[in-house]
Scaffold this motif. Structure first.
Motif, PDB file in Angstrom:
ATOM      1  N   MET A   1      50.991  42.929  37.196  1.00  0.00           N
ATOM      2  CA  MET A   1      51.215  42.334  38.508  1.00  0.00           C
ATOM      3  C   MET A   1      50.019  42.603  39.397  1.00  0.00           C
ATOM      4  N   PRO A   2      49.473  41.595  40.034  1.00  0.00           N
ATOM      5  CA  PRO A   2      48.240  41.772  40.744  1.00  0.00           C
ATOM      6  C   PRO A   2      48.387  42.464  42.076  1.00  0.00           C
ATOM      7  N   HIS A   3      49.536  42.432  42.657  1.00  0.00           N
ATOM      8  CA  HIS A   3      49.692  43.014  43.984  1.00  0.00           C
ATOM      9  C   HIS A   3      49.710  44.535  43.889  1.00  0.00           C
ATOM     10  N   PRO A   4      48.904  45.257  44.691  1.00  0.00           N
ATOM     11  CA  PRO A   4      48.732  46.688  44.494  1.00  0.00           C
ATOM     12  C   PRO A   4      49.784  47.568  45.127  1.00  0.00           C
ATOM     13  N   ARG A   5      50.748  47.029  45.819  1.00  0.00           N
ATOM     14  CA  ARG A   5      51.646  47.838  46.628  1.00  0.00           C
ATOM     15  C   ARG A   5      52.559  48.700  45.768  1.00  0.00           C
ATOM     16  N   PRO A   6      52.380  50.041  45.755  1.00  0.00           N
ATOM     17  CA  PRO A   6      53.184  50.884  44.877  1.00  0.00           C
ATOM     18  C   PRO A   6      54.574  51.146  45.397  1.00  0.00           C
ATOM     19  N   HIS A 195      64.655  35.251  47.006  1.00  0.00           N
ATOM     20  CA  HIS A 195      64.378  36.632  47.419  1.00  0.00           C
ATOM     21  C   HIS A 195      62.899  36.888  47.197  1.00  0.00           C
ATOM     22  N   GLU A 196      62.190  37.233  48.259  1.00  0.00           N
ATOM     23  CA  GLU A 196      60.737  37.421  48.181  1.00  0.00           C
ATOM     24  C   GLU A 196      60.388  38.899  48.130  1.00  0.00           C
ATOM     25  N   VAL A 197      59.765  39.308  47.032  1.00  0.00           N
ATOM     26  CA  VAL A 197      59.332  40.698  46.870  1.00  0.00           C
ATOM     27  C   VAL A 197      58.006  40.935  47.577  1.00  0.00           C
ATOM     28  N   ASP A 198      57.099  39.971  47.507  1.00  0.00           N
ATOM     29  CA  ASP A 198      55.859  40.055  48.274  1.00  0.00           C
ATOM     30  C   ASP A 198      55.359  38.647  48.567  1.00  0.00           C
ATOM     31  N   GLU A 199      54.306  38.563  49.369  1.00  0.00           N
ATOM     32  CA  GLU A 199      53.850  37.258  49.864  1.00  0.00           C
ATOM     33  C   GLU A 199      53.129  36.432  48.819  1.00  0.00           C
ATOM     34  N   THR A 200      52.982  36.964  47.604  1.00  0.00           N
ATOM     35  CA  THR A 200      52.423  36.160  46.519  1.00  0.00           C
ATOM     36  C   THR A 200      53.541  35.523  45.692  1.00  0.00           C
ATOM     37  N   PHE A 201      54.743  35.541  46.235  1.00  0.00           N
ATOM     38  CA  PHE A 201      55.908  34.845  45.679  1.00  0.00           C
ATOM     39  C   PHE A 201      56.520  35.506  44.452  1.00  0.00           C
ATOM     40  N   TYR A 202      56.286  36.811  44.280  1.00  0.00           N
ATOM     41  CA  TYR A 202      57.080  37.525  43.279  1.00  0.00           C
ATOM     42  C   TYR A 202      58.518  37.563  43.771  1.00  0.00           C
ATOM     43  N   SER A 203      59.440  37.402  42.826  1.00  0.00           N
ATOM     44  CA  SER A 203      60.844  37.346  43.195  1.00  0.00           C
ATOM     45  C   SER A 203      61.668  38.164  42.197  1.00  0.00           C
ATOM     46  N   VAL A 204      62.974  38.025  42.266  1.00  0.00           N
ATOM     47  CA  VAL A 204      63.878  38.695  41.329  1.00  0.00           C
ATOM     48  C   VAL A 204      64.848  37.664  40.766  1.00  0.00           C
ATOM     49  N   CYS A 258      54.080  43.844  54.089  1.00  0.00           N
ATOM     50  CA  CYS A 258      53.176  42.692  54.157  1.00  0.00           C
ATOM     51  C   CYS A 258      53.296  41.886  55.453  1.00  0.00           C
ATOM     52  N   GLY A 259      54.079  42.376  56.399  1.00  0.00           N
ATOM     53  CA  GLY A 259      54.172  41.731  57.705  1.00  0.00           C
ATOM     54  C   GLY A 259      54.782  40.344  57.700  1.00  0.00           C
ATOM     55  N   GLN A 260      55.640  40.062  56.720  1.00  0.00           N
ATOM     56  CA  GLN A 260      56.249  38.743  56.648  1.00  0.00           C
ATOM     57  C   GLN A 260      57.520  38.680  57.498  1.00  0.00           C
ATOM     58  N   ASN A 261      57.729  37.536  58.125  1.00  0.00           N
ATOM     59  CA  ASN A 261      58.921  37.325  58.943  1.00  0.00           C
ATOM     60  C   ASN A 261      59.208  35.831  59.014  1.00  0.00           C
ATOM     61  N   ALA A 262      60.228  35.463  59.764  1.00  0.00           N
ATOM     62  CA  ALA A 262      60.614  34.051  59.837  1.00  0.00           C
ATOM     63  C   ALA A 262      59.472  33.190  60.364  1.00  0.00           C
ATOM     64  N   GLU A 263      58.707  33.726  61.288  1.00  0.00           N
ATOM     65  CA  GLU A 263      57.606  32.957  61.877  1.00  0.00           C
ATOM     66  C   GLU A 263      56.484  32.728  60.881  1.00  0.00           C
ATOM     67  N   THR A 264      56.089  33.773  60.137  1.00  0.00           N
ATOM     68  CA  THR A 264      55.005  33.602  59.163  1.00  0.00           C
ATOM     69  C   THR A 264      55.422  32.667  58.036  1.00  0.00           C
ATOM     70  N   VAL A 265      56.698  32.720  57.669  1.00  0.00           N
ATOM     71  CA  VAL A 265      57.200  31.829  56.625  1.00  0.00           C
ATOM     72  C   VAL A 265      57.128  30.376  57.085  1.00  0.00           C
ATOM     73  N   ALA A 266      57.510  30.127  58.316  1.00  0.00           N
ATOM     74  CA  ALA A 266      57.493  28.758  58.850  1.00  0.00           C
ATOM     75  C   ALA A 266      56.081  28.196  58.939  1.00  0.00           C
ATOM     76  N   GLN A 267      55.095  29.099  59.004  1.00  0.00           N
ATOM     77  CA  GLN A 267      53.705  28.647  59.125  1.00  0.00           C
ATOM     78  C   GLN A 267      53.068  28.338  57.770  1.00  0.00           C
ATOM     79  N   ARG A 268      53.742  28.669  56.676  1.00  0.00           N
ATOM     80  CA  ARG A 268      53.202  28.352  55.359  1.00  0.00           C
ATOM     81  C   ARG A 268      53.215  26.837  55.159  1.00  0.00           C
ATOM     82  N   PRO A 269      52.211  26.280  54.495  1.00  0.00           N
ATOM     83  CA  PRO A 269      52.130  24.826  54.312  1.00  0.00           C
ATOM     84  C   PRO A 269      53.394  24.241  53.685  1.00  0.00           C
ATOM     85  N   GLY A 270      54.059  23.374  54.412  1.00  0.00           N
ATOM     86  CA  GLY A 270      55.233  22.672  53.915  1.00  0.00           C
ATOM     87  C   GLY A 270      56.543  23.426  54.057  1.00  0.00           C
TER      88      GLY A 270
END
Length: 317
Positions: A1-6, A195-204, A258-270
């Protein structure tokens, strides 16, 4: 997994790998005499070696955030002398620079433990390093199911001389979760979720401990695809897949890391076109609560219940 967050995605994946092939095997949490504090006891988590404790451990080092939470929940907090750097709950836990991902035997032994609790110990390297000092190593792999988590509550109670408290914690957690689910209204049509584990779209997927909580509410997981077991239950989705699925609910488990919230999600393309975004159904979770198989799973379930209740109320208007 590329995301470094332990503290979240990496820790989750390491736990799953340590548990691979053992999720369906049921073993007793431990055995002991009639008295809660009777020793010696033998304890063994699913997918881990058995450990015999001759006496009640009085100096415990926890290198697992889940174990730390559970130790305090069963009443063994006074026996804990040190915890790893990412064990941030409860507040009174004696946090150190110790690492559960790369444990340093010398640094651990500086705390003079008689018991060390870890999430994984590949090839028993830590256990072998600590054994000459008489220190026991108890491995508690990632719980793949709710029942496995409850058994770990009981196991830690038994291992620390708090057997009755461990059993009570498992019972109360099971009952509280069942009540939350029972009190949650059922939608006319199954709700889908991402369910979003991180902002690179890892999920469960539904095969994970996290997915099992969602399953209790009858939710449909868009990450399951054709094979819910793919990627050990932690697949990386594409933005296109999520947009195409158009989930009714989005749960963010990357708000702290990763500082994600409803506002940052709404700003993603599409993403502003998604039903969950348009209807205000983006749920901001606490990263730790949404990733740990600890007693705080009840708090996670409450957050899911509130989201489902709001969604049901919105569709009935």
């Amino acid at each position: 997994m590329p995301h470094p967050r332990p503290t979240l995605a990496t820790l989750l994946l390491l736990g799953v790998l340590a548990l691979a092939g053992c999720a369906d095997r049921e073993e007793p949490a431990g055995t002991e005499g009639d008295d809660s504090g009777a020793f010696p006891v033998e304890v063994q988590a699913e997918g881990a070696p058995a450990v015999t404790l001759e006496t009640r451990p009085e100096r415990i080092v926890s290198l697992s955030p889940v174990a730390t939470e559970t130790l305090y929940a069963v009443g063994a907090g006074a026996q804990v002398v040190a915890v790893d750097a990412v064990s941030n709950h409860p507040e009174q836990a004696p946090t150190t620079e110790l690492s559960g991902l790369n444990p340093d035997p010398e640094a651990i032994l500086a705390h003079q433990p008689d018991l060390v609790v870890v999430n994984a110990d590949l090839e028993n390297k830590l256990a072998d390093a600590l054994a000459p000092t008489g220190t026991k190593t108890l491995v508690l792999p990632a719980a793949a199911t709710l029942d496995a988590a409850y058994r770990q509550f009981e196991l830690l109670g038994t291992a620390t001389g708090h057997r009755a408290e461990g059993e009570d914690l498992a019972r109360r957690t099971r009952e509280d979760l069942a009540k939350i689910v029972a009190d949650t209204p059922e939608p006319e049509q199954p709700l889908t979720y991402y369910h979003e584990v991180d902002e690179t779209f890892y999920s469960v997927t539904s095969t994970t401990f996290i997915g099992q909580v969602y399953d209790r509410f009858g939710l449909t997981n868009i990450a399951d695809g054709d094979d819910p077991n793919a990627a050990g239950g932690y697949p990386q989705l594409s933005a296109e897949t999520i947009l195409r699925a158009d989930p009714d609910l989005i749960f963010l488990a990357d708000t702290v890391c990763c500082g994600q919230n409803a506002e940052t999600v709404a700003q993603r393309p599409g993403w502003d076109t998604l039903t969950a975004v348009r209807e205000g159904r983006v749920v901001e979770l606490n990263d730790d609560i949404a990733s740990r198989w600890s007693p705080r799973v009840v708090d996670f379930a409450r957050a899911v219940s509130e989201a489902v209740t709001t969604a049901v109320a919105g569709t009935s208007e």
